[in-house]
Scaffold this active site. Structure first.
Site, mmCIF file in Angstrom:
data_model
loop_
_atom_site.group_PDB
_atom_site.id
_atom_site.type_symbol
_atom_site.label_atom_id
_atom_site.label_comp_id
_atom_site.label_asym_id
_atom_site.label_seq_id
_atom_site.Cartn_x
_atom_site.Cartn_y
_atom_site.Cartn_z
ATOM 1 N N SER A 46 -39.413 36.165 6.188
ATOM 2 C CA SER A 46 -38.043 35.875 6.624
ATOM 3 C C SER A 46 -37.035 36.100 5.508
ATOM 4 O O SER A 46 -35.884 36.450 5.772
ATOM 5 C CB SER A 46 -37.938 34.440 7.150
ATOM 6 O OG SER A 46 -38.283 33.508 6.140
ATOM 7 N N GLU A 47 -37.435 35.888 4.239
ATOM 8 C CA GLU A 47 -36.542 36.123 3.117
ATOM 9 C C GLU A 47 -37.308 36.567 1.885
ATOM 10 O O GLU A 47 -38.489 36.217 1.708
ATOM 11 C CB GLU A 47 -35.740 34.862 2.752
ATOM 12 C CG GLU A 47 -34.529 34.596 3.622
ATOM 13 C CD GLU A 47 -34.762 33.485 4.611
ATOM 14 O OE1 GLU A 47 -33.834 33.173 5.359
ATOM 15 O OE2 GLU A 47 -35.882 32.940 4.649
ATOM 16 N N ALA A 48 -36.615 37.309 1.045
ATOM 17 C CA ALA A 48 -37.076 37.647 -0.299
ATOM 18 C C ALA A 48 -35.902 37.451 -1.244
ATOM 19 O O ALA A 48 -34.744 37.648 -0.867
ATOM 20 C CB ALA A 48 -37.584 39.084 -0.369
ATOM 21 N N HIS A 77 -34.449 27.381 1.861
ATOM 22 C CA HIS A 77 -35.824 27.526 1.354
ATOM 23 C C HIS A 77 -35.908 28.595 0.266
ATOM 24 O O HIS A 77 -36.657 28.425 -0.709
ATOM 25 C CB HIS A 77 -36.823 27.708 2.511
ATOM 26 C CG HIS A 77 -37.386 29.052 2.743
ATOM 27 N ND1 HIS A 77 -36.784 29.983 3.561
ATOM 28 C CD2 HIS A 77 -38.528 29.638 2.282
ATOM 29 C CE1 HIS A 77 -37.526 31.076 3.585
ATOM 30 N NE2 HIS A 77 -38.591 30.901 2.827
#
Length: 288
Positions: A46-48, A77
């Site tokens: 979902s994210e980097a 997060h």
């Protein structure tokens, strides 16, 4: 291309693979926005995030946060996971708090025992949702309008709409209609169809609230395992409205077989801190 230090961190959990994963490139120097975005897509997470030297004199490090399709000014997060990775790699804060520089400015983090916690950023938008949005959300969640007993804008970067239901069981039983909720995007600039759902657990339970977060993705509606930005905004709304105590634990990810735990504390000065544990699952180097 260079071999860069890399960690994959599970956030809002003490148990590996039960929280929300994050890819952290500890040295993003020299990478273009396009390269960062491409790598984010490749991770299928979902994210980097990509850590960089700070440009603000008060910051310890700068982070750029990406999700599939775009860069984010802030996300919870990734903030906790990036700080965990930075500290684990030998980062030393210059003051009492770790100070992260990101798209919304400076975010302070503190150690809370084995957990890290970030100071909830100011809301960009608050107050009740429009009635037409509530009607659409109720249809999209396959519930009646009367099941929504409270609602608020929860925008602290990601533009969440928060709705309060009566019970945790009702939250856990939701089966959203992606096609209906996608209608929240109509007529606005950028991805806006983000819906956060919260409801109380019974007295004496391990956690006080159950949270779920839905947003449009490439293949329909996506559910986020554990969402720091949403929980920060929900806490500001619920505590401010007297609907939650000044200290509580929220569960998120239950419906996805995760066990996310978000620790919320409002301090004596009225500031709200959003905390959680993080664990490193992958530690090595990545070629970028």
């Amino acid at each position: 291309m260079n071999r860069r230090p890399f960690k994959q961190v599970d956030v809002f959990t003490e148990t590996p693979y039960r929280g929300n994963p994050l890819a952290v490139v500890l040295d993003g120097s020299g990478l273009s926005t396009q390269e960062m975005q491409h790598f984010t897509h490749w991770t299928n997470l979902s994210e980097a995030t990509f850590l960089l030297p700070p440009t603000h004199p008060d910051a310890d490090y700068r982070v750029r946060i990406f999700c599939p399709g775009r860069e984010l000014p802030f996300a919870g997060h990734p903030t906790l996971g990036s700080c965990h990775a930075w500290l684990e790699a030998g980062g030393k804060p210059r003051g009492e708090h770790v100070v992260q520089e990101c798209g919304i400015g400076l975010v302070r983090l503190r150690r809370d025992g084995a957990r890290l916690a970030f100071a909830a950023p100011p809301l960009r938008k608050s107050g009740p949702l429009p009635e037409e949005d509530l009607a659409l959300i109720a249809r999209g969640l396959r519930i009646s309008r009367g099941d929504i007993v409270g609602h608020s804008w929860c925008d602290n970067g990601p533009n969440w709409r928060g709705v309060l239901l009566r019970s945790a069981d009702q939250v856990l039983s939701l089966q959203p209609d992606a096609a209906v909720l996608a209608g929240l995007d109509i007529g606005v600039v950028g991805p806006r169809g983000k819906v956060g759902v919260v409801a109380p657990h019974g007295a004496g339970e391990e956690v006080a609230f159950e949270v779920r977060a839905f947003f449009p993705g490439n293949n329909g509606m996506v559910e986020d395992p554990v969402t720091g930005s949403l929980n920060a905004a929900l806490a500001q709304w619920l505590i401010g409205a007297g609907l939650a105590p000044t200290r509580y634990v929220a569960a998120q990810g239950t419906a996805l077989e995760r066990a996310g735990r978000v620790h919320v504390v409002q301090d004596a000065g009225g500031e709200i801190w959003i905390g959680g544990a993080s664990v490193t699952c992958v530690d090595g180097r990545v070629t970028l």
